[in-house]
Scaffold this motif. Structure first.
Motif, PDB file in Angstrom:
ATOM      1  N   THR A 294      28.121   4.207  51.464  1.00  0.00           N
ATOM      2  CA  THR A 294      28.664   3.107  50.497  1.00  0.00           C
ATOM      3  C   THR A 294      27.489   1.910  50.156  1.00  0.00           C
ATOM      4  N   VAL A 295      26.688   2.034  51.435  1.00  0.00           N
ATOM      5  CA  VAL A 295      25.700   0.768  49.816  1.00  0.00           C
ATOM      6  C   VAL A 295      25.525   0.770  48.881  1.00  0.00           C
ATOM      7  N   ASP A 297      26.799   2.181  45.815  1.00  0.00           N
ATOM      8  CA  ASP A 297      27.593   2.292  45.072  1.00  0.00           C
ATOM      9  C   ASP A 297      28.152  -0.127  45.266  1.00  0.00           C
ATOM     10  N   SER A 298      27.748  -0.403  46.125  1.00  0.00           N
ATOM     11  CA  SER A 298      27.416  -1.804  46.124  1.00  0.00           C
ATOM     12  C   SER A 298      26.641  -2.356  45.376  1.00  0.00           C
ATOM     13  N   ILE A 299      25.547  -1.690  45.757  1.00  0.00           N
ATOM     14  CA  ILE A 299      24.677  -2.135  44.857  1.00  0.00           C
ATOM     15  C   ILE A 299      24.320  -2.034  43.694  1.00  0.00           C
ATOM     16  N   ARG A 300      24.937  -0.936  42.749  1.00  0.00           N
ATOM     17  CA  ARG A 300      24.996  -0.568  41.280  1.00  0.00           C
ATOM     18  C   ARG A 300      26.612  -2.428  40.748  1.00  0.00           C
ATOM     19  N   GLU A 301      27.434  -2.126  41.789  1.00  0.00           N
ATOM     20  CA  GLU A 301      28.314  -3.382  41.522  1.00  0.00           C
ATOM     21  C   GLU A 301      27.895  -4.513  41.612  1.00  0.00           C
ATOM     22  N   MET A 302      26.186  -5.365  42.655  1.00  0.00           N
ATOM     23  CA  MET A 302      26.241  -6.341  42.363  1.00  0.00           C
ATOM     24  C   MET A 302      25.450  -6.576  41.007  1.00  0.00           C
ATOM     25  N   LYS A 303      24.677  -5.066  40.614  1.00  0.00           N
ATOM     26  CA  LYS A 303      23.231  -5.408  39.701  1.00  0.00           C
ATOM     27  C   LYS A 303      24.418  -5.377  37.934  1.00  0.00           C
ATOM     28  N   GLN A 304      25.591  -4.688  38.018  1.00  0.00           N
ATOM     29  CA  GLN A 304      26.472  -5.332  37.311  1.00  0.00           C
ATOM     30  C   GLN A 304      26.668  -6.335  36.828  1.00  0.00           C
ATOM     31  N   VAL A 335      19.276  -1.615  49.943  1.00  0.00           N
ATOM     32  CA  VAL A 335      19.553  -0.376  49.895  1.00  0.00           C
ATOM     33  C   VAL A 335      19.555   0.640  51.911  1.00  0.00           C
ATOM     34  N   PHE A 336      17.996   0.594  51.377  1.00  0.00           N
ATOM     35  CA  PHE A 336      18.032   1.487  53.363  1.00  0.00           C
ATOM     36  C   PHE A 336      17.952   0.405  54.189  1.00  0.00           C
ATOM     37  N   GLN A 337      17.685  -1.569  54.301  1.00  0.00           N
ATOM     38  CA  GLN A 337      18.148  -1.540  55.471  1.00  0.00           C
ATOM     39  C   GLN A 337      19.472  -1.983  56.019  1.00  0.00           C
TER      40      GLN A 337
END
Length: 929
Positions: A294-295, A297-304, A335-337
């Motif tokens: 799920t990370v 989608d979280s990164i995409r949202e944070m980037k957006q 993301v990998f962490q």
């Protein structure tokens, strides 16, 4: 541009010399002219500081600090000397700013001059910040304790200390020159001081004063801009919380971005020991005990969100948040962490470069990609410092002014702006490409745009069927029924909005891939059972979506075997194993298994019993999948499958013995023996014969040395091993275990003294137990005890036996077994349990070995039926053509059983398929009688 640069250097040098002469400081005699001229145009901050106070440069040169690295703890010592807790607050404010100016000049100078590389510079900035925070924590704790008394915990009744948590770049020891410092405050327990104010009030006052002390602007400047907005509830939340309140907040309210923030959490001030205790308590929130896809989608949202916040501002030249900037590298690594940190503790590090090393060493990211990302990161962080060292301003934007651009290029070691900018673009374009590929932004847009995406949205079955036809499915009716069945699956009705979107996307990718498959309907039917099993676990849907190759491998495997899809459905964590084809279709070697288990044990919390069981199960199931995948595509034979599965079982057994030993030794501390001493595990049946199948139990007998007086320890050891192997966890259980082959069966003691074992086998064991002993083999434990077992086995199995009696006993047991297992279905043949099948062949071979072992002891060196047959032929107990027939029949029957099991079918075939072979097997009994 160079001429202008040199003129400015000359002018600034003269200004500095004039200022120094007024204070009778002979700068030109202390330090080389060219050295100063190189620095002054590249940093207004350094120029202003040493021109106004040339004694700073004098001190740096005379002390030698400009040319050397500081020792561990030197910043703390310097600040401690410069600040006295008893002094007036105004004096403290002035003194620490004076220290700050000197040390920041030193750091900037050494960085620009190249005496400290970017990693060292970031570390020094972080160490300086730590020292300032820790000193201010000590000062204000002292001040308020004198005023209100010491805060005491209401549970422990011990004095309470403040803990300061560094986040962001400070937490990672990666601070840049003019960075904010992100900090959060905590204290262990609620309670009160002697003057009866609450601990919360006491520590709030201390915390607020620390923030003011560090960040307020005075005529002497500031220390650090302090940001405390990453604390629970942000600006509206309390400045400080106790451990219990913090833990409850993250469990109940914690959001995804807060997990990212806590990756870099590090104790930077106050009570280090209690602070690390807090961070350990928060780890389950940050790092999940599974692969957390799920990370993405979280990164995409944070980037957006970042892009939206910066809307209207040009970010193309922003090296932090712009395309290919520092933030994208940080997101890439984080993301990998978060994805793997819960199962790979080595990724639970605050420092980005250390995390990147783990990604490369583990093979999570290709080595070349890691190297280029590392180079880009170091380049951009160096550039970030150069931008900020110019004027001590928090900037990440490349200036538009040509003069400033030229200075940046010079400070970075280039001769021209164009040469520098070309490398900058090379780094950022590579970073952005890797970031885009990691998040698969283009791929996800394509999914939403393709026609297959509509299939799941259509509710009317007739309309859906027509769409499937138009898409090119010639089995549109059958596929439509499977999709309808899936849509009506009860659990799907409870999915959240996010889960429904993910499922729709996964289905669209599967359908697109299936279009070119001849058996699309059968494959989709098998995959639908997997989707049902993971439907409410959106993490696995995310995994499939983020890694479309997983869907490709699932389709390939589903074509050949329904069993392997059911296997993955039972243990969906195995989906991660489908990502990398380099290992998926390569069975594990014994060395790889041992190396993997060693790593799992080294990174295990020995207090966490469930984690122990999960690791044992994970090793079994992840590697069983590799064996099965190789088996299904025909890379290995049926006999190879058994060998690989046996290796897996042996490594898991050895690990369970080590863990059990440690667990029990903690409880029974009177046993000072090395691990495994005086104890061993004997494998019987398929384990002993190296003939394990995918669903085999482990037949085990536990032995301990004759000289031991502590039978209780070994019995508890044996119980613990069984518990570790058979207890259900989120990963299922490692193995089923059967211990009924021990002396006296279920009524006998679980761990058997080796002398008692010998006495039983020689004097009281039944013939069928000697048949079982033929396939018994030491698996792990004490080498001396293993040798003792082998001598007992030899002694028992090579004793002379009376032929008629032996035949009758074996035959009677054979009839008993077949009568219990054989169902005699008309027109059908059960390959294993019916007369003339596998059990008959195995009993026949065992009879011949027991009968002739006294004359040919070499017969019993084997444990597998195939090898028994080979040796029986070699010593001419059995004719070559008979041995060949039995071997060919046995292998063919096992192969047929194996293939049926992969299709989740019973080992039953039409009666005439093995009719001639069965008759011949029965004739063989008459030959040997």
């Amino acid at each position: 541009m160079m001429t202008s640069f040199l003129r400015e250097a000359e002018s600034r040098y003269k200004t500095l010399i004039e200022s120094a002469r007024k204070k009778e400081i002979p700068i030109e005699e202390l330090i080389e002219e060219e050295r100063i001229k190189h620095i002054l145009p590249l940093s207004d901050f350094i120029f202003r500081a040493i021109t106004k106070e040339p004694e700073i440069l004098l001190d740096l040169v005379e002390s030698g600090d400009l040319n050397r690295d500081y020792l561990e703890g030197e910043y703390r010592e310097r600040i401690k000397k410069g600040l006295r807790k008893e002094e007036d607050r105004r004096i403290l404010v002035k003194e620490i700013r004076k220290i700050r100016k000197r040390e920041m000049v030193r750091i900037a100078w050494r960085d620009i001059e190249g005496r400290a590389d970017v990693v060292k510079t970031m570390k020094e900035l972080s160490l300086f910040a730590d020292a300032c925070i820790d000193a201010s924590t000590e000062i204000f704790y002292y001040i308020y304790s004198k005023r209100y008394g010491t805060p005491i915990g209401e549970r422990s009744h011990f004095p309470q200390q403040l803990i300061v948590i560094g986040l962001g770049k400070l937490g990672g020891n990666e601070l840049n020159f003019s960075s904010d410092i992100d900090i959060m405050f905590a204290y262990p327990e609620a309670g009160r001081t002697y003057s009866n104010i609450t601990n919360d009030e006491f520590f709030s006052r201390v915390s607020l004063d620390i923030v003011r002390f560090l960040s307020e602007y005075t005529e002497d400047g500031f220390i650090f801009r302090v940001d405390t907005r990453l604390r629970p509830f942000g600006k509206s939340g309390s400045i400080v919380m106790n451990f219990d309140a913090l833990e409850e907040y993250y469990q109940v309210y914690g959001r995804e971005w807060e997990r990212y923030a806590l990756i870099k959490a590090r104790i930077v001030g106050g009570d280090l020991e209690r602070g690390n205790e807090l961070l350990n308590r928060l780890k389950p929130f940050v790092y999940r005990r599974y692969l957390d896809y799920t990370v993405f989608d979280s990164i995409r949202e944070m980037k957006q969100k970042i892009m939206e916040e910066e809307r209207g501002i040009s970010i193309l030249d922003n090296i932090k948040i712009g395309p290919g900037g520092i933030r994208e590298i940080e997101f890439f690594v984080q993301v990998f962490q978060l994805l793997r940190g819960g199962i790979d503790p080595d990724l639970q590090v605050q420092n980005l470069l250390k995390a990147m090393d783990v990604l490369e060493n583990r093979g999570y990211v290709p080595s070349d990609t890691c190297k280029r990302l590392r180079n880009a990161y170091l380049f951009l962080r160096k550039l970030e410092n150069r931008l900020q060292e110019y004027d001590d301003l928090q900037t990440h934007t490349i200036p538009k002014d040509e003069d400033r651009r030229f200075k940046i290029a010079i400070s970075m070691g280039y001769k021209s702006w164009d040469e520098f900018y070309e490398d900058l673009m090379d780094h950022t374009s590579f970073v952005h490409k890797q970031f885009e590929e990691l998040l698969r932004l283009k791929y996800r847009r394509e999914i939403e745009e393709n026609r297959f995406y509509l299939v799941w949205e259509i509710e009317d079955p007739k309309e859906r069927k027509e769409l499937l036809k138009s898409l090119g499915f010639w089995e549109a009716e059958k596929i439509n029924l499977i999709i309808s069945d899936l849509k009506n699956f009860t659990k799907l009705k409870h999915m959240g909005e996010r889960g429904r979107i993910l499922l729709k996307k996964v289905i669209s990718v599967i359908l697109e891939r299936l279009l070119k498959e001849r058996d699309a309907e059968e494959i989709l039917k098998r995959l639908s059972s997997l989707i049902k099993s993971i439907s409410l676990r959106t993490n696995y849907l995310s995994l499939m979506l983020e890694n479309p190759s997983v869907i490709d491998h699932l389709i390939r495997l589903a074509k050949e075997s329904s069993w392997i899809i059911s296997f993955v459905a039972r243990y969906p964590v195995l989906l991660d194993e489908l990502i990398d084809p380099r290992t998926l279709y390569t069975p594990p070697t014994r060395e790889e298994l041992e190396r993997e288990m060693k790593y799992r044990l080294e990174n295990l919390d020995l207090e966490d019993k469930e984690a122990q069981m999960i690791q044992l199960s994970l090793l079994r199931y992840t590697n069983t999948l590799r064996v099965a995948a190789s088996d299904i595509i025909g890379v290995i034979s049926v006999m190879d499958v058994s060998t690989y599965l046996t290796n897996i079982a042996e490594v898991v057994l050895n690990a369970s013995m080590i863990l059990a030993w440690r667990n029990i030794q903690k409880k029974i501390r009177s046993v000072p023996r090395p691990e495994g001493k005086g104890f061993c595990i004997i494998g019987y049946g398929k384990l002993g014969g190296r003939e394990l199948s995918y669903s085999s139990d482990l037949d085990l007998v536990f032995l301990y040395s004759a000289d031991s007086v502590d039978a209780t320890f070994y019995i508890k050891m044996s119980q613990e091993i069984i518990r570790l192997l058979t207890t259900y966890t989120v990963m299922g259980k490692a193995y089923e275990v059967d211990t009924r082959l021990r002396p006296d069966g279920s009524s006998g003691v679980l761990a058997v003294n080796i002398d008692s074992y010998r006495e039983y086998q020689i004097n009281r064991a039944w013939t069928w137990e000697h048949q079982a002993l033929l396939r018994a083999r030491p698996i792990c434990g004490d080498e001396i005890l293993k040798d003792q077992f082998e001598r007992i086995r030899y002694e028992v199995l090579t004793k002379k036996r009376e032929k008629e009696r032996l035949f009758n006993e074996v035959w009677e047991m054979r009839k008993k077994v077949l009568s219990q297992l054989s169902k005699k279905m008309p027109g059908l043949f059960h390959i294993k349990n019916d007369p003339g099948g596998i059990i008959d062949i195995e009993f026949l071979i065992q009879y011949l070995v027991l009968l002739h072992a006294s004359s040919f002891p070499q017969l019993i060196k084997w444990r597998a039926h195939i090898y028994f047959l080979e040796e029986l032929k070699r010593v001419e107990v059995i004719k070559e053509e008979d041995a060949k027939f039995l071997k060919d029949t046995y292998i063919k029957m096992r192969y047929t059983m194996h293939k049926l099991s992969l299709q989740e079918k019973m080992p039953i075939v039409k009666e005439d398929e093995f009719e001639e072979m069965r008759k011949k097997v029965m004739d063989m009994w008459n030959k040997v009688k």
